[in-house]
Design a protein around this motif. Structure first.
Motif, PDB file in Angstrom:
ATOM      1  N   ALA A 110      -4.742 -35.295  -2.242  1.00 56.90           N
ATOM      2  CA  ALA A 110      -5.391 -36.152  -3.236  1.00 56.90           C
ATOM      3  C   ALA A 110      -6.789 -36.549  -2.777  1.00 56.90           C
ATOM      4  O   ALA A 110      -7.754 -36.513  -3.559  1.00 56.90           O
ATOM      5  N   ASN A 112      -8.662 -34.927  -0.620  1.00 54.46           N
ATOM      6  CA  ASN A 112      -9.490 -33.719  -0.629  1.00 54.46           C
ATOM      7  C   ASN A 112     -10.087 -33.476  -2.009  1.00 54.46           C
ATOM      8  O   ASN A 112     -11.288 -33.196  -2.166  1.00 54.46           O
ATOM      9  N   LEU A 113      -9.236 -33.553  -3.024  1.00 58.93           N
ATOM     10  CA  LEU A 113      -9.706 -33.319  -4.388  1.00 58.93           C
ATOM     11  C   LEU A 113     -10.678 -34.406  -4.827  1.00 58.93           C
ATOM     12  O   LEU A 113     -11.702 -34.126  -5.463  1.00 58.93           O
ATOM     13  N   ARG A 114     -10.338 -35.651  -4.505  1.00 58.70           N
ATOM     14  CA  ARG A 114     -11.223 -36.749  -4.894  1.00 58.70           C
ATOM     15  C   ARG A 114     -12.584 -36.623  -4.211  1.00 58.70           C
ATOM     16  O   ARG A 114     -13.632 -36.919  -4.794  1.00 58.70           O
ATOM     17  N   TYR A 117     -14.546 -34.046  -6.054  1.00 57.96           N
ATOM     18  CA  TYR A 117     -14.984 -34.615  -7.333  1.00 57.96           C
ATOM     19  C   TYR A 117     -16.184 -35.545  -7.138  1.00 57.96           C
ATOM     20  O   TYR A 117     -17.204 -35.427  -7.834  1.00 57.96           O
ATOM     21  N   LYS A 147     -10.278 -34.338 -10.843  1.00 61.82           N
ATOM     22  CA  LYS A 147     -10.031 -35.781 -10.821  1.00 61.82           C
ATOM     23  C   LYS A 147      -8.606 -36.100 -11.254  1.00 61.82           C
ATOM     24  O   LYS A 147      -7.912 -36.913 -10.616  1.00 61.82           O
ATOM     25  N   SER A 150      -6.100 -35.108  -8.601  1.00 65.07           N
ATOM     26  CA  SER A 150      -6.151 -36.048  -7.487  1.00 65.07           C
ATOM     27  C   SER A 150      -5.347 -37.306  -7.785  1.00 65.07           C
ATOM     28  O   SER A 150      -4.598 -37.801  -6.933  1.00 65.07           O
ATOM     29  N   GLN A 186     -13.539 -43.440  -0.570  1.00 63.72           N
ATOM     30  CA  GLN A 186     -13.514 -42.353  -1.547  1.00 63.72           C
ATOM     31  C   GLN A 186     -13.680 -42.785  -2.993  1.00 63.72           C
ATOM     32  O   GLN A 186     -14.100 -42.002  -3.827  1.00 63.72           O
TER      33      GLN A 186
END
Length: 355
Positions: A110, A112-114, A117, A147, A150, A186
């Motif tokens: 999560a 990593n994706l955020r 983004y 997003k 995430s 983040q």
């Protein structure tokens, strides 16, 4: 058929093009960003049909989007703490251990994706060609999809944390601290840790002592100094890689106005920072082993790491420019040190398990 469109930050369509929500059958690929992360920012997009985008296999897209190689940063400390507690026979609840492992992996995915983004919106990944997974910039996925994914993964990670907190309430303290640091690092709309000098400390906490202590407590084991100091040593090594990555991007980062510890110090002082940071890691690793893991492994690893460090320090010392192949050579040498250290630690843990 593709078309070019340039939008300023005050344009009503600006956010929808960055997020990829302006059309379902098209992607806006950022080509050029000017005045990044400022009120006068402008971005030139190449708008193309989704079906015309060159995509690798679904597996490659998945692995690249989730930055699979970065999971090494989380799997290594989990393995170190797990083997430590297996050897010490302090794992009281294998079920919560498994749930905690899954929860940590979901939370890391999560984040990593955020991170991808936020870096896309802030302009980091649009300016620095080597930064991030490139999944959004290549048009494989949209920022909106990243997003949403995430958020879903974060919710699943929180659900994994609930039974652990019920079983071992003390874990709630570590989770709360981790969430507080994570939210600050983040999820802030402005001035995220990427643009604050010393902001890398958030990574040190989340991937270091908070992770190792929380993971050990989730097994039903008691808090001990070893898990804390192991997390500190690992967190220090993680920041070595962070500083190293920032160092090889120092010129375009400074030109774009990004601020971090390496950029603030400048090229010459950052070279000294990297050498000193690695030297201190070797020292911290020796002290940790002398206190908790035995003289033999401490001395052996320190001698090996010292001799392996010579090439890296030599390349750093002779580096004269923040551009060119020599800079990439310094990164490769430093990253090889990082991987060799992990290999030595894994070998050490396996030795303890088999003996």
């Amino acid at each position: 058929m593709s078309e070019l469109i340039t939008l300023s930050k005050n344009s009503p369509e600006f956010e929808s093009y960055l997020m990829g929500t302006f059309a379902k059958d098209k992607r806006a690929l950022p080509l050029q960003t000017l005045n990044v992360n400022s009120a006068s920012e402008t971005v030139t997009f190449r708008v193309v049909p989704v079906e015309s985008i060159s995509r690798p296999s679904s597996l490659v897209v998945f692995l690249r989007t989730f930055k699979a190689r970065s999971f090494l940063l989380i799997l290594v400390p989990l393995f170190l703490i797990l083997t430590k507690n297996i050897v010490d026979q302090t794992i009281l609840d294998p079920i919560t251990t498994g749930i905690a492992t899954l929860g940590v992996l979901l939370a890391f995915a999560a984040v990593n994706l955020r991170n991808d983004y936020m870096d896309h919106l802030k302009g980091v990944d649009r300016v620095l060609e080597k930064s991030g997974s490139r999944a959004i910039q290549n048009g494989w996925v949209t920022a909106a999809q990243v997003k949403s994914s995430s958020t879903i993964l974060l919710v699943l990670a929180i659900l994994c944390a609930l039974p652990i907190v019920f079983a071992f309430p003390v874990v709630a303290i570590v989770i709360a601290l981790g969430l507080a640091v994570g939210l600050w690092a983040q999820f802030k709309k402005q001035n995220s840790f990427k643009y604050q000098i010393g902001g890398e400390f958030a990574l040190f906490l989340m991937l270091g002592p908070l992770l190792t202590v929380g993971y050990q407590l989730s097994m039903g084991a008691r808090f001990d100094q070893e898990s804390f100091w192991l997390g500190c040593v690992w967190g220090w090594l993680v920041l070595f890689i962070v500083h190293l990555r920032n160092f090889i991007s120092i010129l375009p980062s400074v030109q774009a106005g990004f601020t971090n510890t390496v950029n603030w110090l400048g090229f010459d002082k950052s070279r000294r920072l990297l050498a000193a940071w690695w030297g201190l890691f070797v020292g911290f690793n020796l002290v940790y082993h002398l206190l908790f893991a035995g003289i033999y492994w401490g001395v052996y690893l320190s001698i090996v790491l010292f001799f392996l460090s010579v090439t890296f320090v030599y390349k750093l010392k002779n580096l004269s420019s923040p551009i060119g192949s020599e800079l990439r050579g310094v990164f490769r040498s430093g990253f090889q040190l990082f991987l060799l250290t992990i290999g030595l630690w894994v070998f050490e843990c396996l030795w303890y398990l088999l003996h």
